[in-house]
Design a protein around this motif. Sequence first.
Motif, PDB file in Angstrom:
ATOM      1  N   ALA A   1      -4.960  11.332   0.957  1.00  0.00           N
ATOM      2  CA  ALA A   1      -4.438  10.031   1.401  1.00  0.00           C
ATOM      3  C   ALA A   1      -3.225  10.155   2.306  1.00  0.00           C
ATOM      4  N   LYS A   2      -2.535  11.284   2.269  1.00  0.00           N
ATOM      5  CA  LYS A   2      -1.317  11.356   3.080  1.00  0.00           C
ATOM      6  C   LYS A   2      -1.445  12.340   4.246  1.00  0.00           C
ATOM      7  N   MET A   3      -1.742  13.606   3.938  1.00  0.00           N
ATOM      8  CA  MET A   3      -1.673  14.603   5.008  1.00  0.00           C
ATOM      9  C   MET A   3      -2.778  14.458   6.061  1.00  0.00           C
TER      10      MET A   3
ATOM     11  N   ALA B   1       7.729  14.263  -3.673  1.00  0.00           N
ATOM     12  CA  ALA B   1       8.179  14.260  -5.061  1.00  0.00           C
ATOM     13  C   ALA B   1       8.078  12.851  -5.637  1.00  0.00           C
ATOM     14  N   LEU B   2       8.434  11.879  -4.806  1.00  0.00           N
ATOM     15  CA  LEU B   2       8.373  10.491  -5.272  1.00  0.00           C
ATOM     16  C   LEU B   2       6.930  10.090  -5.571  1.00  0.00           C
ATOM     17  N   THR B   3       6.038  10.494  -4.695  1.00  0.00           N
ATOM     18  CA  THR B   3       4.630  10.230  -4.959  1.00  0.00           C
ATOM     19  C   THR B   3       4.230  10.848  -6.301  1.00  0.00           C
ATOM     20  N   GLY B   4       4.705  12.063  -6.543  1.00  0.00           N
ATOM     21  CA  GLY B   4       4.393  12.739  -7.802  1.00  0.00           C
ATOM     22  C   GLY B   4       4.880  11.952  -8.995  1.00  0.00           C
ATOM     23  N   VAL B   5       6.119  11.501  -8.937  1.00  0.00           N
ATOM     24  CA  VAL B   5       6.672  10.737 -10.059  1.00  0.00           C
ATOM     25  C   VAL B   5       5.847   9.472 -10.275  1.00  0.00           C
ATOM     26  N   LEU B   6       5.576   8.763  -9.179  1.00  0.00           N
ATOM     27  CA  LEU B   6       4.868   7.492  -9.320  1.00  0.00           C
ATOM     28  C   LEU B   6       3.447   7.707  -9.827  1.00  0.00           C
ATOM     29  N   LEU B   7       2.831   8.779  -9.370  1.00  0.00           N
ATOM     30  CA  LEU B   7       1.485   9.078  -9.859  1.00  0.00           C
ATOM     31  C   LEU B   7       1.536   9.328 -11.362  1.00  0.00           C
TER      32      LEU B   7
ATOM     33  N   ILE C   1       7.206  -3.671  -7.936  1.00  0.00           N
ATOM     34  CA  ILE C   1       8.543  -3.211  -7.574  1.00  0.00           C
ATOM     35  C   ILE C   1       8.493  -1.899  -6.813  1.00  0.00           C
ATOM     36  N   PHE C   2       7.695  -0.972  -7.277  1.00  0.00           N
ATOM     37  CA  PHE C   2       7.782   0.369  -6.694  1.00  0.00           C
ATOM     38  C   PHE C   2       6.627   0.744  -5.771  1.00  0.00           C
ATOM     39  N   MET C   3       5.483   0.120  -5.938  1.00  0.00           N
ATOM     40  CA  MET C   3       4.346   0.618  -5.173  1.00  0.00           C
ATOM     41  C   MET C   3       3.919  -0.334  -4.061  1.00  0.00           C
ATOM     42  N   ALA C   4       3.995  -1.625  -4.346  1.00  0.00           N
ATOM     43  CA  ALA C   4       3.635  -2.557  -3.271  1.00  0.00           C
ATOM     44  C   ALA C   4       4.717  -2.560  -2.207  1.00  0.00           C
ATOM     45  N   THR C   5       5.907  -2.083  -2.574  1.00  0.00           N
ATOM     46  CA  THR C   5       7.004  -2.105  -1.608  1.00  0.00           C
ATOM     47  C   THR C   5       7.076  -0.841  -0.777  1.00  0.00           C
ATOM     48  N   ASP C   6       6.213   0.103  -1.052  1.00  0.00           N
ATOM     49  CA  ASP C   6       6.227   1.329  -0.249  1.00  0.00           C
ATOM     50  C   ASP C   6       6.234   0.948   1.231  1.00  0.00           C
ATOM     51  N   TYR C   7       7.269   1.393   1.910  1.00  0.00           N
ATOM     52  CA  TYR C   7       7.440   1.010   3.314  1.00  0.00           C
ATOM     53  C   TYR C   7       6.200   1.258   4.140  1.00  0.00           C
ATOM     54  N   VAL C   8       5.691   2.474   3.962  1.00  0.00           N
ATOM     55  CA  VAL C   8       4.654   2.937   4.861  1.00  0.00           C
ATOM     56  C   VAL C   8       3.430   2.037   4.827  1.00  0.00           C
TER      57      VAL C   8
ATOM     58  N   GLY D   1       0.672  12.840   7.551  1.00  0.00           N
ATOM     59  CA  GLY D   1       1.884  12.998   6.762  1.00  0.00           C
ATOM     60  C   GLY D   1       2.706  11.737   6.644  1.00  0.00           C
ATOM     61  N   LEU D   2       3.926  11.937   6.225  1.00  0.00           N
ATOM     62  CA  LEU D   2       4.808  10.816   5.906  1.00  0.00           C
ATOM     63  C   LEU D   2       4.786   9.750   6.999  1.00  0.00           C
ATOM     64  N   GLY D   3       4.589   8.524   6.557  1.00  0.00           N
ATOM     65  CA  GLY D   3       4.707   7.423   7.489  1.00  0.00           C
ATOM     66  C   GLY D   3       3.442   7.078   8.245  1.00  0.00           C
ATOM     67  N   GLN D   4       2.450   7.922   8.173  1.00  0.00           N
ATOM     68  CA  GLN D   4       1.271   7.678   8.997  1.00  0.00           C
ATOM     69  C   GLN D   4       0.096   7.178   8.167  1.00  0.00           C
ATOM     70  N   ASN D   5       0.226   7.299   6.856  1.00  0.00           N
ATOM     71  CA  ASN D   5      -0.910   6.932   6.017  1.00  0.00           C
ATOM     72  C   ASN D   5      -1.096   5.421   5.955  1.00  0.00           C
ATOM     73  N   ILE D   6      -2.349   5.027   5.732  1.00  0.00           N
ATOM     74  CA  ILE D   6      -2.669   3.606   5.659  1.00  0.00           C
ATOM     75  C   ILE D   6      -2.563   3.136   4.214  1.00  0.00           C
ATOM     76  N   PHE D   7      -2.939   4.029   3.308  1.00  0.00           N
ATOM     77  CA  PHE D   7      -3.000   3.626   1.906  1.00  0.00           C
ATOM     78  C   PHE D   7      -1.911   4.333   1.105  1.00  0.00           C
ATOM     79  N   ASN D   8      -1.488   3.679   0.041  1.00  0.00           N
ATOM     80  CA  ASN D   8      -0.460   4.238  -0.825  1.00  0.00           C
ATOM     81  C   ASN D   8      -0.984   5.498  -1.523  1.00  0.00           C
ATOM     82  N   PRO D   9      -0.410   6.636  -1.232  1.00  0.00           N
ATOM     83  CA  PRO D   9      -0.971   7.890  -1.747  1.00  0.00           C
ATOM     84  C   PRO D   9      -1.061   7.930  -3.266  1.00  0.00           C
ATOM     85  N   ALA D  10       0.005   7.552  -3.941  1.00  0.00           N
ATOM     86  CA  ALA D  10      -0.017   7.638  -5.398  1.00  0.00           C
ATOM     87  C   ALA D  10      -1.139   6.783  -5.966  1.00  0.00           C
ATOM     88  N   LEU D  11      -1.342   5.631  -5.359  1.00  0.00           N
ATOM     89  CA  LEU D  11      -2.384   4.751  -5.881  1.00  0.00           C
ATOM     90  C   LEU D  11      -3.773   5.266  -5.545  1.00  0.00           C
TER      91      LEU D  11
HETATM   92  C1  LIG Z   1      10.586   1.716  -1.752  1.00  0.00           C
HETATM   93  C2  LIG Z   1       9.651   2.853  -1.723  1.00  0.00           C
HETATM   94  C3  LIG Z   1       8.488   2.814  -2.453  1.00  0.00           C
HETATM   95  C4  LIG Z   1       7.605   3.873  -2.432  1.00  0.00           C
HETATM   96  N1  LIG Z   1       6.466   3.781  -3.144  1.00  0.00           N
HETATM   97  C5  LIG Z   1       5.584   4.778  -3.094  1.00  0.00           C
HETATM   98  C6  LIG Z   1       4.365   4.658  -3.786  1.00  0.00           C
HETATM   99  O1  LIG Z   1       4.073   3.665  -4.399  1.00  0.00           O
HETATM  100  N2  LIG Z   1       3.499   5.669  -3.726  1.00  0.00           N
HETATM  101  C7  LIG Z   1       3.756   6.780  -2.996  1.00  0.00           C
HETATM  102  O2  LIG Z   1       2.899   7.642  -2.932  1.00  0.00           O
HETATM  103  N3  LIG Z   1       4.893   6.932  -2.348  1.00  0.00           N
HETATM  104  C8  LIG Z   1       5.825   5.945  -2.364  1.00  0.00           C
HETATM  105  N4  LIG Z   1       6.983   6.079  -1.666  1.00  0.00           N
HETATM  106  C9  LIG Z   1       7.243   7.304  -0.960  1.00  0.00           C
HETATM  107  C10 LIG Z   1       6.712   7.383   0.475  1.00  0.00           C
HETATM  108  O3  LIG Z   1       6.985   6.221   1.186  1.00  0.00           O
HETATM  109  C11 LIG Z   1       5.227   7.666   0.478  1.00  0.00           C
HETATM  110  O4  LIG Z   1       5.037   8.920  -0.031  1.00  0.00           O
HETATM  111  C12 LIG Z   1       4.584   7.513   1.809  1.00  0.00           C
HETATM  112  O5  LIG Z   1       3.546   6.567   1.678  1.00  0.00           O
HETATM  113  C13 LIG Z   1       3.963   8.776   2.342  1.00  0.00           C
HETATM  114  O6  LIG Z   1       3.634   8.622   3.680  1.00  0.00           O
HETATM  115  C14 LIG Z   1       7.889   5.020  -1.691  1.00  0.00           C
HETATM  116  C15 LIG Z   1       9.054   5.055  -0.953  1.00  0.00           C
HETATM  117  C16 LIG Z   1       9.924   4.001  -0.960  1.00  0.00           C
HETATM  118  C17 LIG Z   1      11.146   4.099  -0.130  1.00  0.00           C
END
Ligand SMILES: Cc1cc2nc3c(=O)[nH]c(=O)nc-3n(C[C@H](O)[C@H](O)[C@H](O)CO)c2cc1C
Lengths: 146, 298, 187, 203, 195, 444, 331
Positions: G109-111, G79-85, G263-270, G115-125
């Motif tokens: 980019a994700k699945m 859902a977060l990816t959706g919002v950011l996209l 703030i929101f995309m470069a900080t994506d943990y994964v 899935g979650l946590g395994q992707n190399i690139f930011n999915p929304a981007l």
């Molecule tokens: C601080 C923070 C930033 C995030 N930023 C993104 C983002 O830029 N794009 C995105 O697809 N998911 C983002 N996520 C969600 C999640 O980490 C992301 O879907 C994973 O990359 C999927 O494996 C973010 C989550 C957190 C906690």
Amino acid sequence: MSKKDSIIHDGVVVGISEDYITVEFVNKSACAACRAKGVCAASDESIREIDIPYSISTLAGDYHIGDPVNIILSSSLGLKAVWIAYVIPLAILLVMLLILSAFKMSELIMGLGSVAAVAVYYLFVYIFRNKLSKVFTFSIEKKLSK
Amino acid sequence: MSTTIILTIACLGVLGLLFSVVLYLVAQKFKVEEDPRIEQVESILPGANCGGCGQAGCHAFAENVVKAPSIGSLFCPVGGNAVMSKIAAALGQEAVEKEPMAAVVRCHGTFDNRERVNHFDGYSSCKVMSALYAGDTDCRYGCLGEGDCEDACQFDAIHIDPKRGVPEVDVDKCTACGACVRSCPKGIIELRPKGPKNRKVYVSCMNRDKGAVTRKACIVGCIGCGKCAKVCPFGAITVENNLAYIDFTKCKLCRKCYDECPTKAIWAVNFPIRLPKSATEPHTEPKVEQPVEENKEA
Amino acid sequence: MASKSNFTNMVVVLTSICLVCAAILGFVYSVTAEPIRQAEVAKINNAIASVVPEFNNNPSEEVFEVDGAQVYPAKMDTTVVGYAVKIKTSSFGGPMQMMVGFDNAGNIYNTSVISHADTPGLGAKMTDNNIKLRTELVGINPASVNLSVKKDGGDIDAITAATITSRSFLKGVDLAYQVFLKVQSQN
Amino acid sequence: MEYVIMFISAIFVNNIVLSQFLGVCPFLGVSKRVDTALGMSAAVTFVVALATLVTYLLQGLLVKLHIEFMQTVSFILVIAGLVQMVEIILKKISPSLYQALGIFLPLITTNCIVLGVAIQVVTNEYSFINNVGAANPNMMNLPQAVVFAVATAIGYSVALILFAGIREQLELSNVPKVFKGVPIALITAGILALAFMGFSGLV
Amino acid sequence: MGKLKLISDGIIKNNPTFVLVLGMCPTLGTTTSAINGMGMGLATTFVLILSNIVISSVAKIIPDKVRIPSYIVIIASFVTILQLLLQAYLPSLYETLGLFIPLIVVNCIVLGRAEAFANKHSVCDSALDGIGTGLGFTIALTVLGCVRELLGSGSFFGLKLIEGDGMLAFILAPGAFIALAYLMVIFRKVTGKKA
Amino acid sequence: MKTFKIGGVHPNDNKLTADSLIEVFPVLETAYISMAQHLGAPAKPVVEKGDKVKVGQVIGEPAGFISGYVHSSVSGTVKAVELMPDLAGNPVMHVVIEVEGDEWCEEIDRTPDIKRDIPYSSEEIIEKIKNGGIVGLGGAAFPTHVKLNPPKDKKAEFLILNGSECEPYVTADDRIMRERPEEILIGAVIMMKALNVTQAFVGIEVNKPQAIAAMKKAAADYPQIKIVVLKKKYPQGGEKQLIDAITGRRVPSMGLPIDVGVVVQNVGTSLAVYEAVQKNQPLIESAVTVTGHCVTEQRNFLLRVGTPFSRILDAVGGLPKDAAKFISGGPMMGKAVANIDASTLKGTSAFLLMTEEETKRKQESNCIRCAKCVEACPMGLEPYLLNKLCRAGNKYDELEKEKIYDCIECGCCLYTCPANIPLLDIIRMGKADVMKIIRNRPKK
Amino acid sequence: MKKLIVSPAPHIHSKENTKSLMRDVMIALSPTVLVSIYFFGLSAIKLILVGVISCVLVEYLIQKYLLKTKVTINDYSAALTGVLLALNLPPSSPWWLILIGSIVAIGVAKMTFGGLGQNIFNPALVGRVFLLVSFPALMTDWSIPQSWFREGIDAVTGPTPLAMVKEGLLSGQTIPEIFAANSFTTKQMLFVKMGGSVGEISAVALVIGFIYLLIRRVIKPTIPVTIVCTVALISTVFYLVDPMQYTGPLFNVLTGGVLLGSIFMATDYVTSPMNTKGMIIYGIGIGIITVMIRYFGAYPEGMSFAILIMNATVPLLNKYCKPQRFGKEVK
Ligand SMILES: Cc1cc2nc3c(=O)[nH]c(=O)nc-3n(C[C@H](O)[C@H](O)[C@H](O)CO)c2cc1C
Ligand SMILES: Cc1cc2nc3c(=O)[nH]c(=O)nc-3n(C[C@H](O)[C@H](O)[C@H](O)COP(=O)(O)O)c2cc1C
Ligand SMILES: Cc1cc2nc3c(=O)[nH]c(=O)nc-3n(C[C@H](O)[C@H](O)[C@H](O)COP(=O)(O)O)c2cc1C
Ligand SMILES: Cc1cc2nc3c(=O)[nH]c(=O)nc-3n(C[C@H](O)[C@H](O)[C@H](O)COP(=O)(O)O)c2cc1C
Ligand code: SF4
Ligand code: SF4
Ligand code: SF4
Ligand code: SF4
Ligand code: FES
């Protein structure tokens, strides 16, 4: 010998002399990782031998011809070898080329000149080969059979 | 136009000449041939890279088997005799037959047979669990049921039945690679001969506690009473540390011990169903799956 | 399988293979040389034919050079009916060659792109005959319009999302027009 | 400046693997270790530079003799010979150095990059080159050709090393089974290419 | 070995693109449209068949050590012949395929088949093998070209199916990698091949 | 305020029993005294069934260099010497004593007065400590005399007393520091003498103001001992962290505190040393916190070694209905009890009862690479990576390179991981494998 | 007696979990979402809704039917990816555009990476950049759709300031001329009076979200701060060299996706480095690439590309920048 940061190859002892243990290993080409290896024999594999001087880690009596061993080389030494064999000559090649082109030489001279410079460099390496052989040491380790 | 042809020929001719000289020099220095038999052997091998043979993988096995003076010292448990005889043929040697083996789980502490006295909540792994404590039953020798063996098996041959809580081996899939044996921290799994029609008799218990303690922990535990050892006509059974063991090299599958065992710790699998004797059958009381069920297992 | 190698047979075999191959190649080359040349000429001729009014001479043979651009006069029975100007410019992806044809009055007769290195799907659309950028140019006199894209205050519609290509294209047309003017003035 | 542009162009904008599709096989197949990727890169760079230099001169000869059509055949022969020569020389000058390389690196085989760059250099035109007065001002002269080759090889190296890092990480994650191996590598390369599109127009 | 199997092996069991993952450069570089992909595939097939035939017939006389260089010369000659023919009779295809034509020389498929098959088999078998492998390659390239063209510009063999542009990314480099990845996965699923 | 520099977490400290006095636990009916009271080889029992024993009498002798004496904590008759399951259910040799009265060995000085002067030499002190069966009470139960007798080539410069008690819930150290500060300091002086050092520190976390005040007051008479107030952060009490916080020195990888010239002892150990050296009382009792939100009567007790857990539960109102986990020790490092019939050891410091809701682990999900574990790890390791490498199997070289052997098993990573990955469970497993490999490696 | 639970230590766990973290990011995004709804009205609502629904749906379908693994849509990450996209698209994007974006983001980019946590690139981007490359015209159409709220507020202009600058420079104007011609002031950048993607129009709203994330300790300030500083620093240098050709630091920081991205995309943990050293290099890299693309590249905006490119370096950064270990190595 710790195996941290090392490149490890499978090898087989093929000879034991007074000073060296000779180990044979297969050097694979870039394509060797590819699954098509069987189909594509263009990917050269060459068998190479290296001589390993006796040292603490390779006590003479322990090895017999035919023993499978691991050949170990630390990554940093590997990179050093790359540096001497490729990076420096490349730099010489480029510098020479640019210098000669600054003098507006003909292209043929430029080309031959810089290749010659590289050749001279290699000659130097040749002169220092004994020093180098002290730097590049490998060790071997018996493969544990479970 | 003809000058072009001449130049072409000259040009390539010179190149060809040069090249062959270079190659000649190269050829002086390098041998470029791996023993072709290695590849041949490797293609015969099953390619599981399981390490069951004690080598680093199938390629290493192939290398070593080719170099070894005789193939007798090496055996691919996965491929079994069929593969070994092919390899022997390829190398022009005599094959050495080995009896086919399979993994046997020597614990039958199912949920029904053995009460769980606490609930493990760590990472689901027998290794983690056994490092932490004795286990979630009162039997500290028995299967922990977290399935390290199942994870270790590459051949999908051993599974924890979620209803029973102990692993079961699919004898047809098991290649006797021994991965599960190595993975079990309790040392419960043993490789035993598959036996004729997969029939085997073995003590399905590892409990070395005193009889009374064992009995409290598990109703099918071996209590070390020694009746089986006495009844065995072939001297195949020994009892040590309150635990019986059947030596498969001596066992002739007569099932006398099976009949004798008061707790049904001895298992006889894949035998044809025997008609139930009288209602006074001495040990109908323990809730053990009867051999009838065992037939299904096979 | 292959025979054992020694110095002589290696040299002999490889060299002779090279020689045989070379001979065959030389032969194929001599056979195809003419068609290749013709294909090249045909390409230019096709380009010329598509950008100038009907002619019956061979413009490729009468080509002359002005300011580094090739000018191909198209003649109908020795009367010049137009000029095709081959221009080199550089666009988004690198060098590009185009042909612009003018009638005697200096109106653009048509344009054609010979080679380019722009992005497929974006800049490469300029090879499409039906895009506005090119259809709008047909028949107009460069002197009478502002030969730049609307975004830059000109009169021409650019290719969507490929303004750079459109600019280069128009610059090419303009260069060709200058060459044409020079040719005109020389005559 | 011209050389700077050349580097930017070859590394980022027209990256040889990610936008020109040369040398894809070793890119996908080569080592999953960053160390080895580094070594490979250096070796490839040297070979590409040397091969470009020699083939550039050879091309001059072919042009003089009007047998340009012999390009493919003669280039491939020369390059293959050259690669072997380097091996021999290295072995002769220092066996231990040679052995270290042998353990550290896979062999360099003549692949698309070496031949591709050699051919590109002598046949392509470049809008950022301007050799005033030359027969074709948009063609490279020798130093430009070699620097271009080096720049291209460095572009290859950048991609290779980034990729090796990614591969090391992927090895530890649970990529779905069907995607394991080549497909996931291709997808990664695809996304990397997508990211590198951002550099377009930089030169 | 059945003759038909020689051909079908090249298409399915040993598909050079989807299974062996060889010759990736032309596969990715020339498939911006179905036609281009097919062109490249056929060009490679041409070289493959002819070199297989020639190599299988001369294999016996070539000494071991110069095997590979000899093959290279033979293959390179066929590539050059192909180049000349294309230049003369199909100049537009020659132009679109560009650099990838000379690169057929280093394409592992060609050399690989020469090494692994042609030098051990009869002329006829080698020709069939060349046809099979070439066909496998051609089909793969054509399919990839189709997919990229369809998604990227909404047309099929140049026939416009939808108005507008499609997803440009598929015509450009990223789409090439991604489309190939998914085709490979589909191929694996359909043929049940493991990685 | 001092603290360690890398990592750490801030669990809620829940010191429920901070204000309850240490109560002397009533005399037992039966004591079950384990022979595995310390790290190292279990002691050899020296009594037999039927023997009469007094409080403080030796019933087990050391069975190796790292081992120790075990004393009877009660008086009575030996009922059995047999293998019994310990708290983890594994069999351990126990001496079971039927309690009869409370008769102490004569040499034990049971008067409450404080004995300040120390007439013993260094060797005598160490001998007395050894004979007193003193083990570290900070958790590891390492025989103290071994620690006080460092190898000749290593010289101690400081003694540090560990009063940080960073574990949530546990208050035993807090209480003894409040109630018996001077004895603790004398214990420290004794150990300083044994080690021949001139400077000692006592590190106390800031959340124990009364203990700090009491210790500071007592320390006024001991200029060579300094009380250091530490930030509240777990694991402030980990010895490597404590040394870093107080002296700024970092114990090297695979090293011991003595490598940087420090010896760390728990305050409870110090008290035990005082008792053993000055009062001839071996280690037979210690302060134990019994706590947990679900426990009706949370208390601090002075417990005899060998008290059955069930007795303790009875004393605090029985096993609460909603209790799901019974932990010996604190919630971060303590051991979950599998066998409720086991009994206390010398090193037991607390019993904690937790409800299912408080303690049940959540379903593990994918690592989101949030790096919270990296931030939390006080050893500067990368738990997420160790986890992945361990699970990938056979990555021992890499694990060693990533210094898995440095993990102090503090649990910060597992505590903090938002994906609920059982990081430490897995790291422990990998660490054990790697340590085995390292130990088996031939030394040069 | 009830069975006791036995587990290795530790026995307690912090209250944070994946779901709560993702929820916090959503909360931090809410000011931005509200501002965008205020200015773009229905179309913003539509975009965000379609984004969320399609991302979640794609993840669900893939997990359920293709990969046949556990469905994890309720961790909110999709859902977060959706919002950011959605926040990264122009307000006038049609619904199918974001649908394609979601398929690429989640599906490719994700699945595929597990899935979650395994992707190399930011999915929304990846989703956004794929759309940008594929549909350049649509993705750069900044026309303002109808909205009921916005009536009367006419200050929201057409093209983004960055596009305006790029266009102007291409047609030979200087920066001051461009600003003058578009009557553009710095104040607009702070208070929403400019065109742009759904989520990038209000610096203030983004910074509020940033502060919330910092307070909740969801992210560390390292990455955003280094990015912003690098962008500011480099553009100051260029600006000082030639103010006619290069825009200044304030402009560069406040326009385009710099704030949203850092703030929101470069900080994506994964997809960001695991320790401070790595984060700093990562931030600097993003800053440099962003400015270079803006100044010299074909695209007016470089943030998305910069983040993706630096995503690719993260494994290397993690490999070579290790956290400070406790204690020296002894041999
Ligand atoms: C601080 C923070 C930033 C995030 N930023 C993104 C983002 O830029 N794009 C995105 O697809 N998911 C983002 N996520 C969600 C999640 O980490 C992301 O879907 C994973 O990359 C999927 O494996 C973010 C989550 C957190 C906690
Ligand atoms: C790759 C690319 C990125 C673009 N990015 C932007 C942008 O961020 N903002 C903007 O206003 N225009 C952007 N443009 C749009 C162009 O500048 C162009 O002005 C716009 O498409 C309108 O031109 P047209 O109607 O002639 O196609 C971009 C174009 C392309 C090709
Ligand atoms: C990969 C890529 C390829 C491009 N190819 C072209 C091209 O071939 N021709 C072109 O004019 N613009 C091309 N562009 C877009 C320009 O860089 C630039 O954004 C655009 O031409 C100017 O904006 P506008 O035309 O949309 O006003 C490309 C952009 C990218 C990212
Ligand atoms: C994570 C961790 C936390 C610890 N916390 C404490 C503590 O709070 N108090 C304490 O005395 N010892 C604690 N210890 C034990 C100390 O590291 C050290 O072993 C002890 O203070 C040494 O004293 P001792 O031998 O007297 O037990 C802890 C150990 C670890 C690994
Ligand atoms: S069950 Fe055990 S022995 Fe049999 S195949 Fe599986 S791992 Fe190997
Ligand atoms: S047999 Fe061993 S490995 Fe398998 S589940 Fe039981 S305890 Fe675990
Ligand atoms: S348990 Fe080990 S890895 Fe985890 S935080 Fe503590 S020291 Fe670090
Ligand atoms: S805390 Fe957990 S989720 Fe975060 S990086 Fe560490 S292991 Fe992964
Ligand atoms: S085709 Fe294999 S590297 Fe190019």
